[in-house]
Design a protein around this motif. Sequence first.
Motif, short mmCIF file in Angstrom:
data_model
loop_
_atom_site.label_atom_id
_atom_site.label_comp_id
_atom_site.label_asym_id
_atom_site.label_seq_id
_atom_site.Cartn_x
_atom_site.Cartn_y
_atom_site.Cartn_z
N ILE A 41 0.74 -1.13 0.12
CA ILE A 41 0.08 -0.05 -0.19
C ILE A 41 0.93 1.19 -0.09
CG2 ILE A 41 -1.82 1.57 1.36
CD1 ILE A 41 -2.73 -1.51 2.28
N CYS A 42 1.95 1.16 0.79
CA CYS A 42 2.74 2.35 0.73
C CYS A 42 3.40 2.71 -0.50
CB CYS A 42 3.67 2.12 2.02
SG CYS A 42 2.90 2.26 3.83
N SER A 43 3.91 1.62 -1.00
CA SER A 43 4.52 1.71 -2.23
C SER A 43 3.71 2.29 -3.39
CB SER A 43 5.11 0.35 -3.03
OG SER A 43 5.73 0.54 -4.13
N ALA A 44 2.30 1.90 -3.36
CA ALA A 44 1.27 2.39 -4.26
C ALA A 44 1.02 3.73 -4.00
CB ALA A 44 0.07 1.36 -4.10
N MET A 45 1.29 4.16 -2.78
CA MET A 45 0.87 5.55 -2.43
C MET A 45 1.79 6.76 -3.10
SD MET A 45 -0.54 6.14 1.52
CE MET A 45 1.14 5.64 2.25
N ARG A 46 3.01 6.31 -3.42
CA ARG A 46 3.92 7.17 -3.76
C ARG A 46 4.03 7.61 -5.35
NH1 ARG A 46 10.45 5.55 -2.77
NH2 ARG A 46 9.62 3.42 -3.22
N SER A 47 3.41 6.47 -6.09
CA SER A 47 2.97 6.65 -7.69
C SER A 47 1.72 7.41 -7.48
CB SER A 47 2.97 5.40 -8.20
OG SER A 47 4.09 4.52 -8.05
N LEU A 87 9.50 0.34 4.77
CA LEU A 87 8.22 -0.47 3.92
C LEU A 87 8.60 -0.36 2.59
CD1 LEU A 87 5.21 0.61 6.25
CD2 LEU A 87 6.08 -1.85 5.98
N TYR A 88 8.89 0.75 1.97
CA TYR A 88 9.22 1.18 0.62
C TYR A 88 10.49 0.01 0.01
CZ TYR A 88 7.21 5.78 0.47
OH TYR A 88 6.38 7.04 0.38
N ASP A 89 11.21 -0.10 1.05
CA ASP A 89 12.30 -1.09 0.72
C ASP A 89 11.75 -2.65 0.57
OD1 ASP A 89 14.13 0.94 0.41
OD2 ASP A 89 14.76 0.84 2.58
N SER A 90 11.02 -2.86 1.60
CA SER A 90 10.42 -4.23 1.78
C SER A 90 9.26 -4.48 0.61
CB SER A 90 9.84 -4.59 3.09
OG SER A 90 8.89 -3.85 3.36
N ALA A 91 8.65 -3.51 0.14
CA ALA A 91 7.78 -3.64 -0.91
C ALA A 91 8.44 -4.11 -2.30
CB ALA A 91 7.06 -2.51 -0.99
N GLY A 109 5.97 -3.91 -5.83
CA GLY A 109 5.30 -4.45 -4.90
C GLY A 109 4.12 -3.65 -4.76
N GLY A 110 3.69 -2.38 -5.08
CA GLY A 110 2.64 -1.60 -4.94
C GLY A 110 1.74 -1.58 -6.19
N ARG A 111 2.36 -2.43 -7.32
CA ARG A 111 1.41 -2.38 -8.55
C ARG A 111 0.08 -2.92 -8.57
NH1 ARG A 111 4.70 -4.02 -13.89
NH2 ARG A 111 5.63 -2.10 -13.23
N SER A 112 0.12 -4.33 -7.61
CA SER A 112 -1.21 -4.95 -7.71
C SER A 112 -2.35 -4.24 -6.84
CB SER A 112 -0.99 -6.27 -7.35
OG SER A 112 -0.39 -6.16 -5.96
N VAL A 113 -1.78 -3.71 -5.66
CA VAL A 113 -2.45 -2.88 -4.73
C VAL A 113 -2.87 -1.79 -5.57
CG1 VAL A 113 -2.52 -1.65 -2.61
CG2 VAL A 113 -1.33 -3.65 -2.68
N LEU A 114 -2.13 -1.02 -6.39
CA LEU A 114 -2.65 0.12 -7.02
C LEU A 114 -3.83 -0.35 -7.88
CD1 LEU A 114 -2.32 3.13 -7.12
CD2 LEU A 114 -0.51 2.99 -8.94
#
Length: 474
Positions: A105-111, A233-237, A241-246
């Motif tokens: 989720i946090c990775s998706a938020m950046r984009s 969390l960014y690093d662990s994603a 990592g956030g593509r499917s959540v986005l």
Amino acid sequence: MGQFVKRLIRSPSWATWGSFSARALPLVVLPGFIFSEFSDNYAALWFILITIQGLQLLLESNVGLTFIRAIGFAVGGAHHVRRQGGSSELGEQKAVPNRVLLASICSAMRSAYLCVALLSLVILGSAAVFSSEAIIAELESPMAGVVPIILFVLSAAFRTYGGLHISFLYGTGHIAALRWWECFFWVLSFIFAMLAVQQGSSLTIIAICYQVPLLVNLMVNSYLSRQYGLFDLYDSAGKNGGRSVLIDLWPSIWRSALGVMLYLGMIQGAGLLYARIGEPQDVAIYLFAMSLMRPMMQFAQVPFFTKLPQLAAMHVSGKKRELISIASRGMQLSHILLALLIILFGLMLPVISDSSEHVTAVPQPLWALIGLASILERYGAMHLQLYSQTNHIIWHWANGGAAVIFSLCVYFLLPLLGSLALPLSIVIASVLFYVPFCRLRSREAFAIGLSFDARTALVPIGCVVAYNFFSFVS
């Protein structure tokens, strides 16, 4: 005493009230000095800038709610962020935060926030140009109006992107730290802007003094997010990592954003349209009244709004009874607070206006009607937020239908009633569509009957209706 202070500092509700009170200072106190120091054209331009800021906060906060809700799901132990039916995925076991989902989720938020920031730059820039063009043309030096607009629009884009840190801190429960720092920087913003006004500075200098502390606040939020593990969390994603959540969240994001722009954005936009066609003094009074109501609505929604991450976690854990109990208490307090603020401030306006040359006189009927429009909109919005805990987002339908009715009413009533037509159109749209639509959906999702409304909303809304009656007949 020491324990009380500690509880106060750690309380999300008190921190949020402090933040929203600080936000109100530039909107409540500063405008009177703007009126006294500048001509009507400059005063109207200042309120356009404040309205642009309100649009930015509206867009960023409502997009943020999608991610706050998703983070709440992850904290509640959910395995995905798609529509949640309310039957617990976890059975009777204690909810354990899903760190893998949270990282995605946090990775998706950046984009997502980068896209929203760029979109806000285009939308707010266009709205600013459209609403201020005629006023700027009448200024002796047009650049004296152009530069502050550029500063506000650019700052709005940066602050929209900074919303990702707000969503993370809010969703993970670090609300108190987030809001107390906001309180500090909003007070600083008010002090700097007030000093600039007192020194007789130009609108450009005032805009710089107003915006710089708010931009520094973004850096502090970024630091807090790093301290609470966002960058880990960014690093662990991972890279993707956030593509499917986005992809899963995209329907919620676009429906939320479209819904906001269709109705709430249109309400703000109607004020900017009025700025283009109305007399500068009338425009300034209306936008001033709306700028007063916005922080009141934010202040009053604290008891319900601060519970949204908790409600999301409860819904995914299947705790329906507890969810309804907390939502009921939050809605009740929010309605009571807003009704009290509307009526008390309305009663104080004539006294304050007569006693100080720095306070703009807002007609009682206009204020009363804006108050009624606001409490009806909040009533419908809280039921819409309650239903949204299922992650089935219908904001585009709720706000779209209301926007159509609102637009038709404004078209026919604005030439007849002037500024009164704008809040009256909100009341009509709320009564005919927005309120019944949102209330019906929350009833279907959580089986709440009329006793829920009698307990949470009947008396506060009734008091505001009575206040309107006396305002128009007296």
